[in-house]
Motif scaffolding. Structure first.
Motif, PDB file in Angstrom:
ATOM      1  N   MET A 234      18.822  33.214 -27.906  1.00  0.00           N
ATOM      2  CA  MET A 234      18.255  32.668 -26.276  1.00  0.00           C
ATOM      3  C   MET A 234      19.000  33.241 -25.299  1.00  0.00           C
ATOM      4  O   MET A 234      18.429  33.726 -24.218  1.00  0.00           O
ATOM      5  N   ILE A 235      20.460  33.304 -25.522  1.00  0.00           N
ATOM      6  CA  ILE A 235      21.126  34.068 -24.322  1.00  0.00           C
ATOM      7  C   ILE A 235      20.962  35.397 -24.056  1.00  0.00           C
ATOM      8  O   ILE A 235      20.878  35.764 -23.067  1.00  0.00           O
TER       9      ILE A 235
ATOM     10  N   ILE B 287      17.687  35.736 -22.214  1.00  0.00           N
ATOM     11  CA  ILE B 287      17.945  35.333 -20.902  1.00  0.00           C
ATOM     12  C   ILE B 287      18.739  36.532 -20.196  1.00  0.00           C
ATOM     13  O   ILE B 287      18.292  37.034 -19.170  1.00  0.00           O
ATOM     14  N   ALA B 288      19.563  37.260 -20.736  1.00  0.00           N
ATOM     15  CA  ALA B 288      20.600  38.218 -20.271  1.00  0.00           C
ATOM     16  C   ALA B 288      19.481  39.221 -20.154  1.00  0.00           C
ATOM     17  O   ALA B 288      19.764  40.098 -19.089  1.00  0.00           O
ATOM     18  N   ASP B 289      18.443  39.590 -21.202  1.00  0.00           N
ATOM     19  CA  ASP B 289      17.628  40.752 -21.092  1.00  0.00           C
ATOM     20  C   ASP B 289      16.658  40.539 -19.707  1.00  0.00           C
ATOM     21  O   ASP B 289      16.546  41.426 -19.004  1.00  0.00           O
ATOM     22  N   GLN B 290      16.141  39.303 -19.663  1.00  0.00           N
ATOM     23  CA  GLN B 290      15.410  38.957 -18.370  1.00  0.00           C
ATOM     24  C   GLN B 290      16.156  39.287 -16.990  1.00  0.00           C
ATOM     25  O   GLN B 290      15.616  39.551 -16.195  1.00  0.00           O
ATOM     26  N   THR B 291      17.264  38.676 -17.231  1.00  0.00           N
ATOM     27  CA  THR B 291      18.249  38.769 -15.972  1.00  0.00           C
ATOM     28  C   THR B 291      18.336  40.230 -15.620  1.00  0.00           C
ATOM     29  O   THR B 291      18.429  40.985 -14.503  1.00  0.00           O
TER      30      THR B 291
ATOM     31  N   ALA C   7      24.321  41.347 -16.459  1.00  0.00           N
ATOM     32  CA  ALA C   7      23.499  41.225 -17.516  1.00  0.00           C
ATOM     33  C   ALA C   7      23.359  42.047 -18.716  1.00  0.00           C
ATOM     34  O   ALA C   7      23.514  41.752 -19.848  1.00  0.00           O
ATOM     35  N   ASP C   8      24.068  43.449 -18.449  1.00  0.00           N
ATOM     36  CA  ASP C   8      24.235  44.265 -19.546  1.00  0.00           C
ATOM     37  C   ASP C   8      25.419  44.042 -20.186  1.00  0.00           C
ATOM     38  O   ASP C   8      25.400  44.138 -21.463  1.00  0.00           O
ATOM     39  N   SER C   9      26.368  43.386 -19.527  1.00  0.00           N
ATOM     40  CA  SER C   9      27.661  42.883 -20.205  1.00  0.00           C
ATOM     41  C   SER C   9      27.300  41.880 -20.984  1.00  0.00           C
ATOM     42  O   SER C   9      27.845  41.707 -22.218  1.00  0.00           O
TER      43      SER C   9
ATOM     44  N   SER D 114      27.825  41.593 -24.797  1.00  0.00           N
ATOM     45  CA  SER D 114      28.498  40.326 -25.513  1.00  0.00           C
ATOM     46  C   SER D 114      27.651  39.646 -26.542  1.00  0.00           C
ATOM     47  O   SER D 114      28.297  39.489 -27.826  1.00  0.00           O
ATOM     48  N   THR D 115      26.381  39.559 -26.223  1.00  0.00           N
ATOM     49  CA  THR D 115      25.813  38.813 -27.060  1.00  0.00           C
ATOM     50  C   THR D 115      25.370  39.787 -28.374  1.00  0.00           C
ATOM     51  O   THR D 115      25.348  39.226 -29.427  1.00  0.00           O
ATOM     52  N   GLY D 116      25.343  40.997 -28.052  1.00  0.00           N
ATOM     53  CA  GLY D 116      25.079  42.011 -29.257  1.00  0.00           C
ATOM     54  C   GLY D 116      26.456  41.965 -30.173  1.00  0.00           C
ATOM     55  O   GLY D 116      26.209  41.910 -31.389  1.00  0.00           O
TER      56      GLY D 116
END
Lengths: 141, 666
Positions: free
Chosen positions: B501-502, B505-509, B541-543, B547-549
């Protein structure tokens, strides 16, 4: 200096001039169209107006791309977008890093130039030629 | 003994009972003749007695009347006594006028000597009363002698009715009437003069009529009537009897009338005595006539018996002659057939079996000998056929015996080899016996080891049971661990969803940042600051995406580790299960081993027993083999005997073939 939007079709890298990309759209439903070539995947609803979805991977490599991201192309006529796998980055490159293709080479394909970025050669998609091909194919249908 | 002689004996055997039967028949006839002859003897003996009975009272009366006829009567009586002597000498013994015969019946006084002495006393007596007394005595003697002659001469038993009634007259009725008239004549004067004399006269008359006169006339009439029924009709009986009987009837009726008159008082004693004398005279005439006719009938009967005897003898002789004639011819026929048979058998006995019996008699007259001849022909035919086959068989037997002799020789040699082989077997069996005893000892050791093994296996089985319990505890702990890991994995999945989910959201951001940067770029200088902000947002967002990656990578690693742990735990579970299964199998194996150990222990004990029995059996087998060895020696000896016997058989077959050659078969 010129901006380029870098994107991928599967594992392959491509680029579009930044001024030709209007926006990036996620997760829109594609409505299929009858009597169109296979690389014209259909329409998406963009702010109440139809936008034609073109599958470059199907056009260039005869392989349908399975993705739900779209690069909406800035046009004055009918709106259309390219189906892509992922947006990689928006980069600003000098002319040295942008190599225009010769007329003969350009005429043989759908690319207008070749970028060099981080040691990688990335072809720049020629939206005009794609549009022309679309019109031609639709006329033949 | 030859068959003709046997036939002769059979004939004699049949003649013998016939002869006995004829003898018995003739003896019976002779007895009947003798019986009748004795009756004539009785008549003969009565004749002089009746003459004395007639003459002696007349003599006594003549003496009383002093008549001249007395001496003549005395002389006649003496002559009659002499005649009686002669008759007595001739037939007196037959009629039992002997001391013994008379003594049996209490009649010893009834002798001629006594009669003669009484007569002499009567003659010599001058006193009338004394003479009357002697007269009564002599009359009683005569009457007794008549009765004795009648008893012993069979007259009283006469079997024919005519002669029987004549005998009744001569022996019983007439003498009784004569004596009664004599009594009347003697006592009439005194009775008539006495009181109640008429009553006795009535009684005399009644007795004379009923007991004497009617008996005489009735018996005579019956005799005359029965005459034709026995030995034919007498030619003299009726003509001779009738006048005498009529004379007697008239005289007797006159006497009875005079008696009746005297009893009623109208008659006289003189007339009664006169009629009595006349009646006595007619009675003697009738007696003489009747005795003569009785003799005639008896002689006729004797003649008939003699004729019957002769006829019986002649018929028997004739029958025997015919029987002998038939026997002779039958015997001759049988003898001829038998002679023919004997001749044929002699030829066959000499070895020539070609002759056959042929009968000359017609088929209807053929007898058992002819049937025997046909049987002989059939028998000889089969015998010749059998002998022919026997010759062939003997030839075959001789060749077989030769082969038998050869094979006996070979068998003898083989049996000797077998005897040696059996002895080797005996030696081997003795070794085996020793080995069996050694095995028996080893088996006892193995039994001990097996029992020890059984105890060890029992201990191992208990260990395996403990191990199986521990393995089950490990398995349960491992299951708890796996369930904990799976629970952790589920929680990680939840973290993964949050991270996705994060990331979304980061991807959309990021996309929004791209679009903002594109819009800022399109806006030119006016959007420069906005572009910087958009770029920073995109970088953020990339960060975030990176991070999520990384979080994804960590979670992936954790999941991979968790999966490996589960996999390892499951592998461990599987190993535990495998170990459990193996332990169960080991336990089953131990069960099997334990059972096998039990079985092995039992088996070793059984084997021990079996080996013991085997040792005993081997000893018995050894004994048996030794006996077999001896038996094989005996067989070898017997086979040598067989070889010798086959030689004897060959000799015997040669002799039989020689015997068969004697017969001429065709």
């Amino acid at each position: 200096m010129e901006k380029f939007v870098l994107f991928t079709l599967g594992e392959r890298w491509f680029a579009l001039p930044g001024d030709r990309v209007q926006e990036i759209v996620l997760d829109h439903q594609i409505y299929s169209l009858p009597f169109v070539p296979p690389w014209v995947r259909g329409l998406i609803n963009r702010h109440g107006e139809p936008c034609t979805v073109l599958d470059l991977q199907a056009l260039l490599f005869q392989e349908e791309l399975k993705a739900r991201r779209f690069l909406v192309i800035r046009t004055e006529g009918d709106r259309y977008c390219f189906l892509i796998s992922e947006v990689l980055s928006i980069v600003t490159l000098s002319e040295e890093d942008c190599h225009k293709l010769t007329a003969e080479a350009a005429n043989e394909g759908y690319f207008s130039a070749m970028l060099t970025w981080n040691g990688r050669d990335i072809p720049v998609v020629d939206c005009e030629k794609i549009s022309t091909r679309q019109e031609k194919d639709l006329a033949q249908q | 003994m030859s068959i003709p002689r046997k036939l002769t004996l059979i004939t004699l055997a049949f003649i013998l009972p016939v002869s006995v039967m004829i003898f018995l028949i003739v003896s019976g006839i002779n007895d009947s003749i003798q019986f009748s002859r004795f009756e004539t003897y009785g008549n003969r003996y009565q004749r002089p007695l009746m003459a004395l009975l007639r003459d002696i009272p007349l003599y006594s009366l003549a003496v009383d009347e002093e008549s001249e006829s007395a001496s003549a009567l005395a002389q006649q009586i003496s002559s009659t006594l002499q005649s009686l002597d002669l008759v007595d000498k001739e037939i007196g013994a037959n009629l039992q006028f002997t001391s013994e015969g008379l003594g049996k019946r209490g009649r010893t006084h009834l002798t001629i000597a006594n009669l003669r002495s009484t007569w002499e006393r009567l003659v010599n007596t001058r006193i009338s009363s004394q003479r009357n007394k002697e007269l009564v005595s002599i009359m009683d003697l005569i009457r007794g002698m008549i009765i004795h002659a009648g008893d012993t001469s069979n007259l009283i038993l006469d079997p024919d009715l005519d002669s029987y009634y004549l005998m009744d007259v001569t022996l019983l009725a007439l003498p009784q009437s004569i004596f009664r008239r004599h009594e009347i004549a003697r006592e009439l004067s005194q009775v008539y003069a006495s009181q109640n004399g008429t009553m006795k006269i009535h009684v005399w008359r009644a007795l004379a009529e009923e007991s004497d006169f009617k008996r005489v006339t009735t018996s005579m009439q019956t005799a005359l009537n029965e005459d034709p029924n026995f030995y034919g009709l007498s030619s003299t009986l009726l003509p001779n009897i009738t006048p005498s009987l009529e004379d007697y009837r008239k005289a007797e009726e006159s006497f009875l009338n005079e008696l009746a008159k005297l009893a009623t008082g109208s008659g006289s004693v003189t007339r009664v005595l006169s009629s009595c004398a006349e009646s006595q005279r007619s009675s003697f005439v009738l007696w003489n006539t009747t005795v003569s006719e009785l003799d005639q009938l008896l002689n006729t009967r004797i003649a008939d018996y003699k004729s019957r005897r002769i006829n019986s003898l002649l018929l028997t002789a004739l029958s025997l002659a015919v029987a002998l004639f038939l026997v002779f011819f039958i015997q001759r026929g049988i003898s001829r057939s038998l002679s023919s048979f004997m001749a044929m058998f002699r030829i066959a006995g000499s070895g020539d079996l070609t002759p056959r019996y042929s009968s000359s008699a017609k088929s209807a007259l053929r007898d058992e000998i002819d049937a025997m001849g046909e049987i002989y022909n059939s028998f000889i035919g089969s015998y010749v056929s059998d002998l022919t086959q026997l010759r062939t068989i003997m030839d075959t037997i001789r060749s077989l015996i030769q082969g038998l002799a050869a094979s006996s020789q070979e068998t003898s040699a083989t049996s000797s080899e077998q005897a040696a082989a059996v002895k080797e077997i005996v030696s081997t069996m003795e070794d085996v016996d020793s080995l069996s005893k050694s095995i028996e000892k080893r088996i006892r050791e193995i039994t001990t080891i097996s029992e020890n093994t059984h105890a060890v296996v029992r201990g191992g089985f208990d260990r395996v049971q403990d191990t199986l319990g521990k393995m089950n505890e490990i398995n349960q702990a491992n299951q708890t661990t796996i369930e904990g890991i799976r629970f952790l994995s589920e929680k990680i999945e939840n973290i993964w969803d949050i991270v996705n989910m994060i990331n979304g959201i980061a991807d959309q951001t990021r996309i929004i940042a791209f679009n903002a940067e594109l819009e800022a770029s399109a806006a030119g200088e006016a959007g420069r600051n906005f572009q910087i902000v958009a770029t920073e947002i995109r970088r953020l967002a990339d960060s975030t995406v990176r991070s999520t990656g990384e979080i994804k990578d960590r979670i992936t690693e954790i999941q991979k580790s968790s999966d490996r742990l589960i996999l390892t735990s499951e592998t461990g579970t599987e190993k535990i299960r495998e170990g459990n299964r193996l332990t169960s199998e080991i336990r089953e194996l131990f069960d099997t081993i334990l059972t096998s150990a039990d079985t092995s222990s039992d088996s070793t004990r059984q084997i021990g027993k079996s080996i013991n029995q085997q040792v005993v059996t081997f000893e018995q087998i050894l004994i048996a083999i030794r006996q077999i060895s001896e038996g094989v020696d005996h067989i070898a000896t017997a086979i040598r005997g067989t070889a010798s016997a086959s030689d004897d058989l060959r000799s015997i077959s040669d002799r039989i073939a020689g015997i068969l050659k004697k017969y001429t078969l065709s």
